[in-house]
Scaffold this active site. Structure first.
Site, PDB file in Angstrom:
ATOM      1  CG  HIS A  96      33.805  16.293  21.488  1.00  0.00           C
ATOM      2  ND1 HIS A  96      33.120  17.233  20.767  1.00  0.00           N
ATOM      3  CD2 HIS A  96      33.644  16.649  22.788  1.00  0.00           C
ATOM      4  CE1 HIS A  96      32.581  18.116  21.583  1.00  0.00           C
ATOM      5  NE2 HIS A  96      32.874  17.775  22.822  1.00  0.00           N
ATOM      6  CG  HIS A  98      33.360  15.353  27.255  1.00  0.00           C
ATOM      7  ND1 HIS A  98      33.999  16.500  27.660  1.00  0.00           N
ATOM      8  CD2 HIS A  98      32.448  15.735  26.325  1.00  0.00           C
ATOM      9  CE1 HIS A  98      33.496  17.539  27.001  1.00  0.00           C
ATOM     10  NE2 HIS A  98      32.552  17.102  26.186  1.00  0.00           N
TER      11      HIS A  98
END
Ligand code: AMP
Ligand code: ZN
Length: 127
Positions: A96, A98
């Site tokens: 992922h 941020h």
């Protein structure tokens, strides 16, 4: 697989989804470092950047470029810091990105500065 982000994507755990398409889901970080701290998460499980295919990585960048102006307009942030942890320091082992909105004078210290070696010594290892 016992992965919290897969569970969010499958709707088994609630989340605040701010954007979604066929490839990624973007939701608010539950423990935000700034207002609007969000995570761009591929719907398919990849452990880290090495595991993730280039098409998906490039799509993540496209989503960054799509969302940044929206965050600027709606949240009034003046910048956007992108962070992506792999393995060490990665709490959730589902790739992922941020998105951390930055605000005027936020004085956000995202990293502790580590004791560093001589720059030449490091350059000799990397060049
Ligand atoms: P990382 O250390 O890069 O793996 O970051 C994982 C991030 O996921 C942290 O910022 C957590 O606050 C966030 N996080 C963990 N669980 C959840 C959740 N259920 N919903 C939203 N964000 C989460
Ligand atoms: Zn997962």
């Amino acid at each position: 697989m016992d992965c919290i982000f897969c569970k969010i994507i499958n709707g088994e755990i609630p989340s605040n989804i701010v954007y979604e398409d066929d490839v990624v889901s973007v939701f608010l970080d539950v423990n935000p470092q700034a207002d609007g701290h969000s995570l761009i998460v591929p719907k398919k499980h990849y452990n880290n950047v090495l595991d993730c295919d280039d098409q998906t990585l490039s799509h993540v960048q496209e989503v960054v470029k799509k969302l940044y102006p929206i965050y600027r307009d709606r949240l009034g942030c003046e910048g956007l810091t992108l962070i992506q942890n792999n393995d060490y320091g990665q709490e959730v082992k589902h790739y992922h990105m941020h998105l951390i909105p930055r605000y005027a004078d936020d004085d956000l210290h995202l990293e502790t500065k580590l004791q560093t070696k001589n720059i030449q010594e490091i350059f000799d290892k990397l060049k």
